[in-house]
Design an enzyme around this catalytic site. Structure first.
Site, PDB file in Angstrom:
ATOM      1  CG  ASP A  26     -30.655  34.008 -30.360  1.00  0.00           C
ATOM      2  OD1 ASP A  26     -30.140  34.664 -31.297  1.00  0.00           O
ATOM      3  OD2 ASP A  26     -30.823  32.777 -30.402  1.00  0.00           O
ATOM      4  CG  HIS A  43     -28.360  43.001 -35.600  1.00  0.00           C
ATOM      5  ND1 HIS A  43     -28.550  41.931 -34.755  1.00  0.00           N
ATOM      6  CD2 HIS A  43     -27.739  42.510 -36.699  1.00  0.00           C
ATOM      7  CE1 HIS A  43     -28.058  40.842 -35.328  1.00  0.00           C
ATOM      8  NE2 HIS A  43     -27.569  41.157 -36.510  1.00  0.00           N
ATOM      9  CG  LEU A 137     -28.972  48.387 -14.001  1.00  0.00           C
ATOM     10  CD1 LEU A 137     -29.516  47.120 -13.332  1.00  0.00           C
ATOM     11  CD2 LEU A 137     -29.742  48.646 -15.299  1.00  0.00           C
TER      12      LEU A 137
HETATM   13  C1  IPE Z   1     -25.837  34.049 -28.771  1.00  0.00           C
HETATM   14  O1  IPE Z   1     -26.637  34.089 -29.903  1.00  0.00           O
HETATM   15  C2  IPE Z   1     -24.972  35.274 -28.698  1.00  0.00           C
HETATM   16  C3  IPE Z   1     -25.669  36.526 -28.518  1.00  0.00           C
HETATM   17  C4  IPE Z   1     -26.953  36.718 -28.322  1.00  0.00           C
HETATM   18  C5  IPE Z   1     -24.834  37.682 -28.520  1.00  0.00           C
HETATM   19  P1  IPE Z   1     -26.253  33.282 -31.219  1.00  0.00           P
HETATM   20  O2  IPE Z   1     -27.362  33.496 -32.172  1.00  0.00           O
HETATM   21  O3  IPE Z   1     -24.902  33.648 -31.684  1.00  0.00           O
HETATM   22  O4  IPE Z   1     -26.248  31.790 -30.680  1.00  0.00           O
HETATM   23  P2  IPE Z   1     -26.176  30.407 -31.476  1.00  0.00           P
HETATM   24  O5  IPE Z   1     -25.008  30.489 -32.397  1.00  0.00           O
HETATM   25  O6  IPE Z   1     -27.452  30.269 -32.222  1.00  0.00           O
HETATM   26  O7  IPE Z   1     -26.021  29.369 -30.421  1.00  0.00           O
HETATM   27  C1  IPE Z   2     -28.839  37.966 -31.620  1.00  0.00           C
HETATM   28  O1  IPE Z   2     -29.682  37.814 -32.719  1.00  0.00           O
HETATM   29  C2  IPE Z   2     -27.851  39.079 -31.831  1.00  0.00           C
HETATM   30  C3  IPE Z   2     -26.468  38.624 -31.997  1.00  0.00           C
HETATM   31  C4  IPE Z   2     -26.075  37.402 -31.901  1.00  0.00           C
HETATM   32  C5  IPE Z   2     -25.487  39.639 -32.273  1.00  0.00           C
HETATM   33  P1  IPE Z   2     -29.261  36.905 -33.953  1.00  0.00           P
HETATM   34  O2  IPE Z   2     -28.583  37.749 -34.957  1.00  0.00           O
HETATM   35  O3  IPE Z   2     -28.519  35.706 -33.516  1.00  0.00           O
HETATM   36  O4  IPE Z   2     -30.706  36.515 -34.469  1.00  0.00           O
HETATM   37  P2  IPE Z   2     -31.165  35.098 -35.046  1.00  0.00           P
HETATM   38  O5  IPE Z   2     -30.821  34.055 -34.033  1.00  0.00           O
HETATM   39  O6  IPE Z   2     -30.433  34.886 -36.344  1.00  0.00           O
HETATM   40  O7  IPE Z   2     -32.644  35.255 -35.242  1.00  0.00           O
HETATM   41 MG    MG Z   3     -29.132  33.832 -32.921  1.00  0.00          MG
END
Ligand code: IPE
Ligand code: IPE
Ligand code: MG
Length: 256
Positions: A26, A43, A137
């Site tokens: 995240d 990303h 792995l």
């Molecule tokens: C969790 O991250 C899902 C992934 C990292 C793929 P999110 O950014 O979607 O989580 P929430 O919505 O903040 O809980």
């Molecule tokens: C995690 O990073 C990747 C996915 C959920 C696909 P986010 O896109 O949720 O990044 P933040 O939480 O907005 O910083």
């Molecule tokens: Mg996120």
């Protein structure tokens, strides 16, 4: 679980490298925003972090690494971001599959792939097939995955088996349910790492995390380096995994 303490799963402090590590990657969006870049740039930087951490886990002897790449709930993001993420997944698989294969990595996807384009479905199947016999792995990528979805699909398959007469409701127990999950043949998750500063599971591996050690770090995923992984592993090595028992019982087991 057996009542024989000799059969307890991996226990006690200092038990070393976790066998199965799961990561909620995240913080990509915030990483990009902090640099006045569009979210997709975060990303893309996240993919570089994936490469680093896959290699580092391989070197440290981790058996299974499960990465949360896209949740069931992430389908609700703006269409443009979803399409960037799907495209990135496809390109990354196309680009990396042969390198993963050369490194003896076995690739697997878990999640509801019926929602993907045919092209992505084919690419996933090809990467899984190419690497199926590898012995290094196991890299599990959770895409369009949700813990609730996984449990619901297991429940549906169990109900179908009962309905067609091949299963007696009396036979439904924990190991049967576990065997119906997408992670059926994988060892239990030992360590969950979540980057990005949130302390939540966000519908990741709900059943499988029952006895995992949970490690939350504010580091944003694109900034996550090998040294951060080592910090998490050091923290993990210091946990006493009691699985419901007392410290004294564990002392007896580790002396046995
Ligand atoms: C969790 O991250 C899902 C992934 C990292 C793929 P999110 O950014 O979607 O989580 P929430 O919505 O903040 O809980
Ligand atoms: C995690 O990073 C990747 C996915 C959920 C696909 P986010 O896109 O949720 O990044 P933040 O939480 O907005 O910083
Ligand atoms: Mg996120």
């Amino acid at each position: 679980m057996s009542s024989n303490p000799e059969q307890l799963p991996a226990i006690a402090a200092g038990s070393g490298v976790p066998r199965h590590v799961a990561v909620v990657m995240d913080g990509n969006g915030r990483w990009a925003q902090a640099r006045f870049l569009p979210r997709p740039a975060g990303h893309r930087a996240g993919v570089d972090a994936v490469r680093r951490i896959v290699e580092a886990c391989g070197r440290r002897g981790v058996k299974v690494l499960t990465l949360f790449a896209f949740s069931s709930e992430n389908w609700t993001r703006p269409e443009e971001e979803v399409s960037v993420l799907m495209d990135l997944m496809l390109r990354t698989l196309e680009k990396e599959a042969s390198r993963l294969h050369e490194n003896n990595v076995r690739v697997r996807m878990i999640g509801d792939r019926s929602r993907f384009s045919h092209r992505l479905q084919r690419q996933i199947a090809a990467a899984e097939e190419l690497t199926a016999d590898n012995t290094g792995l196991t890299l599990v990528i959770a895409v369009s995955y949700g813990g609730r979805w996984d449990l619901a699909q297991a429940a549906r398959r169990i109900a179908e088996a009962v309905q067609d007469g091949s299963l007696d409701p009396e036979q439904v127990n924990e190991s049967l349910v576990e065997g119906m999950l997408n992670t059926a043949d994988l060892p239990p998750t030992d360590l969950l790492i979540r980057t990005g500063g949130e302390s939540r599971i966000s519908n990741f591996l709900l059943w499988q995390l029952a006895y995992a050690e949970l490690y939350f770090t504010p580091v944003l995923w694109p900034d996550f380096r090998e040294a951060h992984l080592d910090e998490a592993f050091d923290w993990y090595a210091g946990r006493e995994r009691r699985f419901g028992r007392t410290s004294e019982q564990l002392g007896r087991v580790s002396r046995a």
